[in-house]
Design a protein around this motif. Structure first.
Motif, PDB file in Angstrom:
ATOM      1  N   ALA A 153      56.752 107.638  52.595  1.00  0.00           N
ATOM      2  CA  ALA A 153      58.000 107.083  52.733  1.00  0.00           C
ATOM      3  C   ALA A 153      58.313 106.218  51.754  1.00  0.00           C
ATOM      4  O   ALA A 153      57.466 105.006  51.649  1.00  0.00           O
ATOM      5  CB  ALA A 153      58.589 106.787  54.284  1.00  0.00           C
ATOM      6  N   GLU A 154      59.303 106.296  51.063  1.00  0.00           N
ATOM      7  CA  GLU A 154      59.705 105.053  49.896  1.00  0.00           C
ATOM      8  C   GLU A 154      59.672 103.761  50.724  1.00  0.00           C
ATOM      9  O   GLU A 154      60.391 103.809  51.874  1.00  0.00           O
ATOM     10  CB  GLU A 154      60.796 105.329  49.082  1.00  0.00           C
ATOM     11  CG  GLU A 154      60.851 104.220  48.114  1.00  0.00           C
ATOM     12  CD  GLU A 154      61.422 105.190  46.622  1.00  0.00           C
ATOM     13  OE1 GLU A 154      61.294 104.611  45.620  1.00  0.00           O
ATOM     14  OE2 GLU A 154      62.315 105.963  47.075  1.00  0.00           O
ATOM     15  N   ARG A 155      59.410 102.723  50.229  1.00  0.00           N
ATOM     16  CA  ARG A 155      59.624 101.232  50.771  1.00  0.00           C
ATOM     17  C   ARG A 155      60.670 100.508  50.054  1.00  0.00           C
ATOM     18  O   ARG A 155      60.746 100.813  48.750  1.00  0.00           O
ATOM     19  CB  ARG A 155      58.138 100.478  51.082  1.00  0.00           C
ATOM     20  CG  ARG A 155      57.361 101.230  52.138  1.00  0.00           C
ATOM     21  CD  ARG A 155      56.121 100.614  51.964  1.00  0.00           C
ATOM     22  NE  ARG A 155      56.251  99.349  52.495  1.00  0.00           N
ATOM     23  CZ  ARG A 155      55.236  98.365  52.296  1.00  0.00           C
ATOM     24  NH1 ARG A 155      54.362  98.385  51.488  1.00  0.00           N
ATOM     25  NH2 ARG A 155      55.385  97.142  53.107  1.00  0.00           N
ATOM     26  N   TYR A 156      61.266  99.496  50.496  1.00  0.00           N
ATOM     27  CA  TYR A 156      62.406  98.840  50.062  1.00  0.00           C
ATOM     28  C   TYR A 156      62.289  97.436  50.069  1.00  0.00           C
ATOM     29  O   TYR A 156      61.678  96.846  51.303  1.00  0.00           O
ATOM     30  CB  TYR A 156      63.682  99.450  50.478  1.00  0.00           C
ATOM     31  CG  TYR A 156      64.147 100.819  50.169  1.00  0.00           C
ATOM     32  CD1 TYR A 156      64.689 101.362  49.139  1.00  0.00           C
ATOM     33  CD2 TYR A 156      63.426 101.847  51.090  1.00  0.00           C
ATOM     34  CE1 TYR A 156      64.913 102.747  48.672  1.00  0.00           C
ATOM     35  CE2 TYR A 156      63.711 103.104  50.961  1.00  0.00           C
ATOM     36  CZ  TYR A 156      64.357 103.653  49.721  1.00  0.00           C
ATOM     37  OH  TYR A 156      64.599 105.116  49.530  1.00  0.00           O
ATOM     38  N   VAL A 157      63.162  96.510  49.447  1.00  0.00           N
ATOM     39  CA  VAL A 157      63.291  95.136  49.604  1.00  0.00           C
ATOM     40  C   VAL A 157      64.948  95.131  49.891  1.00  0.00           C
ATOM     41  O   VAL A 157      65.677  95.859  49.098  1.00  0.00           O
ATOM     42  CB  VAL A 157      63.217  94.276  48.597  1.00  0.00           C
ATOM     43  CG1 VAL A 157      63.865  92.989  48.670  1.00  0.00           C
ATOM     44  CG2 VAL A 157      61.605  94.115  48.236  1.00  0.00           C
TER      45      VAL A 157
END
Length: 572
Positions: free
Chosen positions: A2-6
């Protein structure tokens, strides 16, 4: 995987933006919530820190509700915010009074007393110039808008608050305090307190002599960290309030101007960017500390370790266009609000019908990238002047020939900082005739703002000792192809319109956080920020704009004494 974010926050003067920034620097989703500015007699400008926090919570909830990312995909939080505003807090972190805005000038007389002297240059005592410029790269501004001026004003006018203050914090540092419980700031954020020795960018520290000169108490100022430092993790109660995991890291972050510089993609030395929102500036990262007192400009610590940032600011740019829009609109259309013109609205900004309703076609707030207020001006539908008001005005301007048939607009609606510091100067239209149309007025505003940028560009290029080209254009003004071309023609420089220019600030906050997490280096940033279009200067317009620029400078030089006589007792 899964993509990760700030999760990046950008607190402006009229709205707080919350965005999910991917690990490649793309803004995947953005929400905005309005906040209000209150202008007071005598040059006061204040905001409610509790309203800032309520806006952060509301924007976060809406952002997470969009389902782009789960709490488990959010690796860190990074904040940016309006710079040179002051929050006095007690030991528990509770604000003791409203936050003093970067626009507040009530500390001007305190700064004048502090920096004057029997032998003076430009109003500064020679001994004071030597002390401050040698150690900080600058000196407190006479306009009284610096953080130092705010604290001096509190000490004089609110001694009860001054005595009770545990710390004086910048806005981003107040948000970080609410998030983590830590009282801390960053090296570049504390510059405008004028008590740090900035000569070694790797060893910035509070200076005992500067503290003694200002009378500030070191104990009331926060400890300093790099902008990329991991400040801590979310407080458990805050994690519950926001719907996030307590394990989420919070990176110290950087003020708006520094975040915009990173978000523009111009992170290499001497690569310039031009910001056009409510205010405007031309800036670049440089490897040295330097001062230009004549043009009120300095190279100050940046968010990039070991680098400085050329700092200057044109007070009103996009605000001129939105103010003209409001003047030209029918009363029923304007509905009594001015969502982008924070500096010009005596009743506060961002309320019903204000910025929360100003959405561009992508669903982002019209002022989403504006560091100082929601002012990003050009190209967004659904402003207070009715749907498409700005577009209609720009369409009219496009029908007018370059040079606006000799009509000149001077954009000094709130005084000026650079390339001259002049709080008394005011804007106006010059050379009006019965042939002047609405389109002439609008195009003259675009050209007048660009002429002021040309004036500033000359000072910046002299400061940097090199030609600045191409210029990366960000902010609300960059959405208008017409304004981009006007800038290219007036400046006689290639202009790179940054892709999704309204997101520069919040993107910059996310990129700084990603560097703090070790996911990126600042050298990676230029390749992550795309250029949507390049505008080249049209040689056919060179003579017209050279003549217009000469006349623009003449208007100021011949009338500055008149402005001072008329406005010395009338705050902008």
């Amino acid at each position: 995987m899964a993509e990760r974010y700030v999760l990046a926050y950008d607190l402006g003067t009229s709205a707080l933006k919350a965005a999910l920034v991917t690990f490649t620097g793309r803004v995947a989703a953005l929400e905005s919530h309005p906040v209000h500015l209150h202008l007071l007699p005598g040059g006061g400008a204040e905001q409610d820190p509790d309203e800032w926090w309520a806006a952060l919570v509301a924007a976060t909830h809406r952002l997470l509700a969009r389902g782009v990312a789960s709490p488990g995909q959010i690796a860190a939080i990074g904040c940016t915010a309006q710079w040179s505003a002051t929050v006095a807090v007690d030991r528990s972190g509770r604000p003791l009074m409203p936050a003093i805005s970067w626009m507040d000038t009530r500390g001007a007389p305190d700064v004048a007393r502090l920096t004057g002297g029997p032998v003076a240059i430009s109003g500064y005592g020679v001994d004071k110039l030597w002390l401050w410029i040698r150690r900080t790269g600058g000196i407190p501004g006479h306009a009284g808008k610096d953080s130092l001026a705010h604290i001096l004003y509190i000490r004089r006018a609110r001694p009860d608050v001054y005595a009770a203050a545990h710390k004086f914090l910048e806005p981003k540092d107040y948000l970080n305090l609410r998030l983590t419980g830590e009282f801390a700031s960053t090296y570049e954020a504390m510059t405008l307190h004028w008590v740090t020795d900035n000569r070694d960018p790797y060893q910035i520290r509070y200076d005992p002599d500067l503290l003694a000169a200002t009378g500030l108490d070191r104990a009331q100022l926060p400890d300093m960290l790099p902008a990329t430092a991991v400040l801590g993790k979310l407080r458990p109660d805050v994690a519950d309030e926001l719907g996030l995991r307590p394990e989420t890291h919070v990176v110290a972050g950087t003020p708006d101007i520094h975040a915009a510089a990173v978000g523009s993609g111009a992170t290499r030395d001497l690569e310039p960017h031009l910001y056009v929102g409510t205010s405007s500036w031309i800036s670049a990262h440089v490897p040295w500390m330097k001062t230009d007192l004549l043009h009120n400009m300095a190279a100050i610590p940046s968010a990039i370790p070991g680098r400085y940032l050329i700092a200057n600011e044109q007070e009103t740019a996009g605000a001129c266009l939105t103010h003209l829009r409001d003047l030209l609109c029918e009363p029923g259309e304007a509905a009594g609000t001015r969502p982008e013109g924070g500096a010009l609205n005596p009743h506060g900004v961002g309320g019903p019908g204000g910025e929360a309703a100003c959405l561009d076609s992508a669903g982002a707030p019209a002022g989403a990238a504006d560091p100082h207020s929601a002012g990003a001006a050009a190209g967004g539908p659904h402003h207070s002047g009715g749907p498409g008001a700005i577009e209609r005005l720009l369409a009219a301007a496009a029908q007018v020939p370059p040079g606006s048939d000799g009509l000149i607009f001077t954009p000094w609606l709130y005084g000026e900082r650079t390339p001259v510091e002049d709080p008394w100067v005011r804007g106006g239209f010059h050379n009006l005739s019965l042939r002047t149309t609405r389109g002439h007025l609008v195009r003259a505003v675009l050209e007048g703002v660009a002429c002021n940028a040309r004036w500033l560009l000359g000072a910046v290029e002299s400061f940097a000792q090199r030609r600045m080209e191409p210029l990366r254009l960000i902010g609300g003004g960059a959405r208008s192809a017409l304004w981009c071309q006007v800038y290219a023609d007036v400046l006689n420089r290639a202009v790179h319109q940054v892709d999704r220019p309204l997101e520069a600030n919040v993107r910059g906050a996310g990129l700084v956080a990603l560097v703090g997490l070790g996911e990126l280096g600042f050298s990676d940033v230029p390749e992550l920020v795309a250029v949507a279009r390049t505008f080249e200067p049209n040689p056919a317009h060179r003579q017209t704009y050279d003549e217009l620029f000469r006349a623009f400078l003449t208007v100021y030089r011949r009338n500055r004494g008149l402005y001072a006589r008329l406005n010395r007792h009338t705050p902008a």
